[in-house]
Design a protein around this motif. Structure first.
Motif, PDB file in Angstrom:
ATOM      1  N   HIS A  18      -7.513  -0.759   6.000  1.00 41.14           N
ATOM      2  CA  HIS A  18      -6.389   0.007   6.546  1.00 41.14           C
ATOM      3  C   HIS A  18      -6.126   1.210   5.622  1.00 41.14           C
ATOM      4  O   HIS A  18      -5.928   2.330   6.079  1.00 41.14           O
ATOM      5  CB  HIS A  18      -5.172  -0.909   6.649  1.00 41.14           C
ATOM      6  N   ASP A  37      -0.082  -4.382   5.724  1.00 43.12           N
ATOM      7  CA  ASP A  37      -0.621  -3.870   6.989  1.00 43.12           C
ATOM      8  C   ASP A  37      -2.055  -4.315   7.223  1.00 43.12           C
ATOM      9  O   ASP A  37      -2.707  -3.853   8.159  1.00 43.12           O
ATOM     10  CB  ASP A  37      -0.566  -2.329   7.017  1.00 43.12           C
ATOM     11  N   HIS A  46       1.433   3.810   2.111  1.00 45.38           N
ATOM     12  CA  HIS A  46       1.979   4.475   3.305  1.00 45.38           C
ATOM     13  C   HIS A  46       3.506   4.521   3.267  1.00 45.38           C
ATOM     14  O   HIS A  46       4.161   3.601   2.780  1.00 45.38           O
ATOM     15  CB  HIS A  46       1.486   3.781   4.582  1.00 45.38           C
ATOM     16  N   HIS A  74       6.205   1.858   3.673  1.00 43.60           N
ATOM     17  CA  HIS A  74       6.206   0.766   2.700  1.00 43.60           C
ATOM     18  C   HIS A  74       6.602   1.229   1.292  1.00 43.60           C
ATOM     19  O   HIS A  74       7.173   0.460   0.531  1.00 43.60           O
ATOM     20  CB  HIS A  74       4.815   0.112   2.653  1.00 43.60           C
ATOM     21  N   HIS A  76       0.866  -1.184   0.000  1.00 41.14           N
ATOM     22  CA  HIS A  76       0.000   0.000   0.000  1.00 41.14           C
ATOM     23  C   HIS A  76       0.900   1.231   0.000  1.00 41.14           C
ATOM     24  O   HIS A  76       2.125   1.098   0.044  1.00 41.14           O
ATOM     25  CB  HIS A  76      -0.995  -0.013   1.165  1.00 41.14           C
TER      26      HIS A  76
HETATM   27 ZN   LIG Z   1      -0.006   1.247   6.544  1.00 40.04          ZN
END
Ligand SMILES: [Zn+2]
Ligand SMILES: [Zn+2]
Length: 260
Positions: A174, A193, A84, A87, A82
Protein backbone atom coordinates in the motif's frame (compact mmCIF):
# COMPACT_ATOMS: atom_id res chain seq x y z
CA UNK A 1 -17.21 36.97 -2.59
CA UNK A 2 -15.46 33.88 -3.91
CA UNK A 3 -16.95 30.41 -3.98
CA UNK A 4 -14.46 29.34 -1.34
CA UNK A 5 -15.51 32.10 1.04
CA UNK A 6 -19.13 31.01 0.62
CA UNK A 7 -18.25 27.42 1.43
CA UNK A 8 -16.35 28.59 4.53
CA UNK A 9 -19.45 30.38 5.73
CA UNK A 10 -21.93 27.62 5.00
CA UNK A 11 -20.25 24.71 6.80
CA UNK A 12 -20.84 24.45 10.52
CA UNK A 13 -17.91 24.07 12.90
CA UNK A 14 -17.84 20.80 14.80
CA UNK A 15 -16.47 20.58 18.36
CA UNK A 16 -15.26 18.22 19.54
CA UNK A 17 -13.96 17.09 16.20
CA UNK A 18 -13.32 13.52 17.33
CA UNK A 19 -15.52 10.75 18.63
CA UNK A 20 -14.41 7.89 20.91
CA UNK A 21 -15.78 4.38 21.14
CA UNK A 22 -14.74 2.41 24.22
CA UNK A 23 -14.35 -1.18 23.13
CA UNK A 24 -12.84 -2.51 26.35
CA UNK A 25 -11.19 -0.94 29.38
CA UNK A 26 -7.88 -1.13 27.55
CA UNK A 27 -9.00 -0.41 23.98
CA UNK A 28 -10.56 2.68 22.42
CA UNK A 29 -11.31 3.59 18.82
CA UNK A 30 -11.21 7.30 17.95
CA UNK A 31 -12.59 8.61 14.65
CA UNK A 32 -13.30 11.88 12.84
CA UNK A 33 -17.02 11.40 12.10
CA UNK A 34 -17.49 14.62 10.13
CA UNK A 35 -14.86 13.64 7.59
CA UNK A 36 -15.85 11.41 4.68
CA UNK A 37 -16.33 7.79 5.77
CA UNK A 38 -14.25 6.56 2.81
CA UNK A 39 -11.03 8.10 4.12
CA UNK A 40 -11.95 8.27 7.81
CA UNK A 41 -9.29 6.42 9.77
CA UNK A 42 -9.63 4.37 12.93
CA UNK A 43 -7.20 5.64 15.57
CA UNK A 44 -6.55 3.00 18.21
CA UNK A 45 -5.66 3.78 21.83
CA UNK A 46 -4.37 0.81 23.82
CA UNK A 47 -3.91 1.21 27.56
CA UNK A 48 -0.92 -0.67 28.95
CA UNK A 49 0.47 -1.02 32.47
CA UNK A 50 3.52 1.21 32.05
CA UNK A 51 2.67 3.07 28.86
CA UNK A 52 -0.20 3.65 26.47
CA UNK A 53 -0.05 3.19 22.73
CA UNK A 54 -1.79 5.31 20.12
CA UNK A 55 -1.84 3.83 16.63
CA UNK A 56 -2.37 6.62 14.08
CA UNK A 57 -3.33 10.23 14.64
CA UNK A 58 -5.91 11.27 12.01
CA UNK A 59 -5.87 14.31 9.76
CA UNK A 60 -4.28 16.73 12.22
CA UNK A 61 -6.99 19.38 11.75
CA UNK A 62 -7.88 19.47 15.46
CA UNK A 63 -5.76 18.75 18.53
CA UNK A 64 -5.91 15.04 19.27
CA UNK A 65 -3.54 15.52 22.21
CA UNK A 66 -5.94 17.89 23.96
CA UNK A 67 -8.94 15.74 23.07
CA UNK A 68 -7.32 12.62 24.58
CA UNK A 69 -5.94 14.35 27.69
CA UNK A 70 -8.50 12.82 30.06
CA UNK A 71 -7.74 9.31 28.81
CA UNK A 72 -3.98 9.61 29.08
CA UNK A 73 -2.34 8.99 32.46
CA UNK A 74 0.94 7.34 31.45
CA UNK A 75 3.72 7.92 28.95
CA UNK A 76 2.29 7.70 25.45
CA UNK A 77 3.93 5.95 22.51
CA UNK A 78 2.52 6.99 19.16
CA UNK A 79 3.01 4.74 16.15
CA UNK A 80 1.98 5.74 12.63
CA UNK A 81 0.90 2.68 10.63
CA UNK A 82 2.18 4.61 7.59
CA UNK A 83 2.72 8.17 6.45
CA UNK A 84 -0.58 8.88 4.61
CA UNK A 85 -2.35 12.03 5.81
CA UNK A 86 -5.39 10.30 7.29
CA UNK A 87 -3.05 8.43 9.67
CA UNK A 88 -0.09 10.74 10.31
CA UNK A 89 -1.68 14.21 10.38
CA UNK A 90 -1.61 14.61 14.16
CA UNK A 91 1.81 13.05 14.85
CA UNK A 92 3.55 16.44 15.16
CA UNK A 93 1.71 17.07 18.45
CA UNK A 94 3.32 14.17 20.30
CA UNK A 95 6.78 13.66 21.82
CA UNK A 96 7.37 9.93 21.28
CA UNK A 97 6.42 9.10 17.70
CA UNK A 98 7.48 6.10 15.65
CA UNK A 99 7.19 5.28 11.95
CA UNK A 100 8.81 2.69 9.69
CA UNK A 101 12.23 3.81 8.48
CA UNK A 102 11.09 3.81 4.83
CA UNK A 103 8.76 6.72 5.61
CA UNK A 104 10.71 8.29 8.46
CA UNK A 105 12.20 11.08 6.38
CA UNK A 106 8.82 11.86 4.78
CA UNK A 107 7.16 12.34 8.18
CA UNK A 108 10.09 14.27 9.69
CA UNK A 109 10.16 16.71 6.77
CA UNK A 110 6.44 16.82 5.97
CA UNK A 111 6.80 15.46 2.41
CA UNK A 112 3.29 16.22 1.15
CA UNK A 113 3.68 13.98 -1.92
CA UNK A 114 4.40 10.81 0.04
CA UNK A 115 1.85 11.92 2.63
CA UNK A 116 -0.63 12.16 -0.33
CA UNK A 117 -1.72 15.65 0.69
CA UNK A 118 -0.03 17.51 -2.19
CA UNK A 119 -2.69 19.70 -3.86
CA UNK A 120 -2.07 18.16 -7.30
CA UNK A 121 -3.53 14.85 -6.12
CA UNK A 122 -6.82 16.49 -5.17
CA UNK A 123 -7.41 13.86 -2.48
CA UNK A 124 -8.71 16.33 0.14
CA UNK A 125 -11.61 18.47 -1.20
CA UNK A 126 -13.84 20.65 0.98
CA UNK A 127 -16.71 18.34 0.03
CA UNK A 128 -15.14 15.53 2.09
CA UNK A 129 -15.88 17.57 5.23
CA UNK A 130 -19.48 17.54 6.40
CA UNK A 131 -18.50 20.10 9.05
CA UNK A 132 -15.27 22.00 9.56
CA UNK A 133 -12.94 21.57 12.54
CA UNK A 134 -12.61 25.34 13.08
CA UNK A 135 -13.82 28.65 11.68
CA UNK A 136 -11.98 29.54 8.49
CA UNK A 137 -10.84 26.00 7.71
CA UNK A 138 -10.21 25.34 4.04
CA UNK A 139 -9.37 21.89 2.73
CA UNK A 140 -7.50 23.48 -0.18
CA UNK A 141 -4.93 24.86 2.29
CA UNK A 142 -4.62 21.59 4.18
CA UNK A 143 -1.22 20.07 4.72
CA UNK A 144 0.36 17.75 7.27
CA UNK A 145 2.82 19.41 9.60
CA UNK A 146 6.36 18.06 9.71
CA UNK A 147 7.21 15.86 12.69
CA UNK A 148 10.99 16.18 13.10
CA UNK A 149 10.95 14.35 16.45
CA UNK A 150 9.72 11.10 14.84
CA UNK A 151 11.89 8.02 15.41
CA UNK A 152 12.39 5.17 12.94
CA UNK A 153 11.31 1.59 13.63
CA UNK A 154 11.64 -1.58 11.58
CA UNK A 155 10.41 -5.13 11.19
CA UNK A 156 10.82 -7.16 14.38
CA UNK A 157 11.02 -4.18 16.71
CA UNK A 158 8.84 -4.45 19.81
CA UNK A 159 6.60 -1.75 21.26
CA UNK A 160 6.47 -2.64 24.95
CA UNK A 161 3.69 -1.40 27.23
CA UNK A 162 4.82 -3.35 30.31
CA UNK A 163 2.11 -5.98 30.53
CA UNK A 164 1.89 -6.50 26.80
CA UNK A 165 4.00 -5.98 23.73
CA UNK A 166 3.44 -5.48 20.03
CA UNK A 167 5.71 -6.78 17.28
CA UNK A 168 6.27 -4.51 14.31
CA UNK A 169 5.53 -6.30 11.02
CA UNK A 170 6.76 -4.53 7.89
CA UNK A 171 4.05 -5.09 5.28
CA UNK A 172 4.81 -2.86 2.28
CA UNK A 173 2.67 -2.56 -0.84
CA UNK A 174 0.00 0.00 0.00
CA UNK A 175 2.99 2.22 0.81
CA UNK A 176 6.68 1.42 1.30
CA UNK A 177 6.59 1.94 5.07
CA UNK A 178 3.28 0.29 5.91
CA UNK A 179 3.39 -1.73 9.11
CA UNK A 180 1.10 -3.85 11.21
CA UNK A 181 1.35 -4.25 14.99
CA UNK A 182 0.83 -7.76 16.31
CA UNK A 183 0.35 -8.92 19.89
CA UNK A 184 0.96 -12.68 19.70
CA UNK A 185 -0.05 -13.26 23.32
CA UNK A 186 -3.58 -11.97 22.67
CA UNK A 187 -3.78 -12.74 18.97
CA UNK A 188 -4.57 -9.12 18.27
CA UNK A 189 -3.48 -7.49 15.01
CA UNK A 190 -3.63 -3.80 14.11
CA UNK A 191 -3.44 -3.76 10.34
CA UNK A 192 -3.36 -0.09 9.29
CA UNK A 193 -4.17 0.15 5.58
CA UNK A 194 -2.55 -3.18 4.69
CA UNK A 195 -5.88 -4.93 5.06
CA UNK A 196 -9.34 -3.63 5.91
CA UNK A 197 -12.85 -4.67 4.92
CA UNK A 198 -13.13 -2.39 1.87
CA UNK A 199 -11.39 -1.66 -1.40
CA UNK A 200 -7.64 -1.99 -0.84
CA UNK A 201 -5.48 0.63 -2.56
CA UNK A 202 -2.31 -0.32 -4.43
CA UNK A 203 -2.12 2.41 -7.08
CA UNK A 204 -0.96 5.33 -4.92
CA UNK A 205 2.25 7.37 -5.11
CA UNK A 206 4.39 4.80 -3.30
CA UNK A 207 2.41 1.56 -3.86
CA UNK A 208 4.02 -1.62 -5.25
CA UNK A 209 1.71 -4.51 -6.13
CA UNK A 210 4.32 -7.30 -5.99
CA UNK A 211 5.33 -6.16 -2.49
CA UNK A 212 1.67 -6.01 -1.49
CA UNK A 213 1.23 -9.62 -2.65
CA UNK A 214 4.21 -10.73 -0.53
CA UNK A 215 2.83 -8.90 2.49
CA UNK A 216 -0.56 -10.53 2.03
CA UNK A 217 1.00 -14.01 1.80
CA UNK A 218 2.51 -13.37 5.25
CA UNK A 219 -0.91 -12.54 6.66
CA UNK A 220 -2.53 -15.77 5.49
CA UNK A 221 -0.94 -17.69 8.35
CA UNK A 222 -1.21 -15.03 11.04
CA UNK A 223 -2.67 -16.37 14.30
CA UNK A 224 -5.17 -13.64 15.11
CA UNK A 225 -8.79 -13.59 16.12
CA UNK A 226 -9.06 -9.84 16.37
CA UNK A 227 -8.07 -7.61 13.49
CA UNK A 228 -8.29 -3.88 14.17
CA UNK A 229 -7.92 -2.12 10.81
CA UNK A 230 -7.08 1.43 9.76
CA UNK A 231 -10.54 1.86 8.19
CA UNK A 232 -14.03 0.43 8.52
CA UNK A 233 -15.14 -2.36 10.86
CA UNK A 234 -13.04 -4.86 12.81
CA UNK A 235 -13.05 -8.55 11.86
CA UNK A 236 -11.86 -12.05 12.75
CA UNK A 237 -9.37 -14.52 11.28
CA UNK A 238 -11.90 -16.01 8.86
CA UNK A 239 -12.65 -12.62 7.33
CA UNK A 240 -8.94 -11.75 7.29
CA UNK A 241 -8.24 -14.82 5.19
CA UNK A 242 -11.13 -14.01 2.86
CA UNK A 243 -9.96 -10.44 2.31
CA UNK A 244 -6.35 -11.48 1.83
CA UNK A 245 -7.37 -14.29 -0.53
CA UNK A 246 -9.57 -11.98 -2.58
CA UNK A 247 -6.71 -9.51 -2.98
CA UNK A 248 -4.21 -12.19 -3.99
CA UNK A 249 -6.64 -13.68 -6.53
CA UNK A 250 -7.38 -10.28 -8.03
CA UNK A 251 -3.75 -9.27 -8.48
CA UNK A 252 -1.97 -12.48 -9.46
CA UNK A 253 -1.14 -12.34 -13.15
CA UNK A 254 -3.68 -14.34 -15.18
CA UNK A 255 -2.27 -17.60 -16.46
CA UNK A 256 -1.53 -17.77 -20.15
CA UNK A 257 -4.32 -19.49 -22.11
CA UNK A 258 -2.03 -22.41 -23.06
CA UNK A 259 -1.80 -23.40 -19.36
CA UNK A 260 -5.53 -23.59 -18.80
ZN1 LIG B 1 -2.98 4.69 3.38
ZN1 LIG C 1 -5.91 5.25 5.26
Amino acid sequence: MTARQISKMTKPVQRPWFETQRIRDDLYCITEPHYTWENRANLWLIKGRDADLLIDTGLGVSSLKLYLADLLDKPLKVVASHVHFDHSGGCHEFDEVYIHHNEHRALCSGDQRLILSAPEFGFIPDSDFESFPYQGFSASEYEVRACPQARAIGHGDVVDLGDRAFEVMHLPGHSSGSIGLYDPARGQFFSGDVVYDGELLDDLEDSVVVEYLESMEKLLGLATDEVRPGHYRSFDRRRLRELVGEYIDSRKAPRCPAET
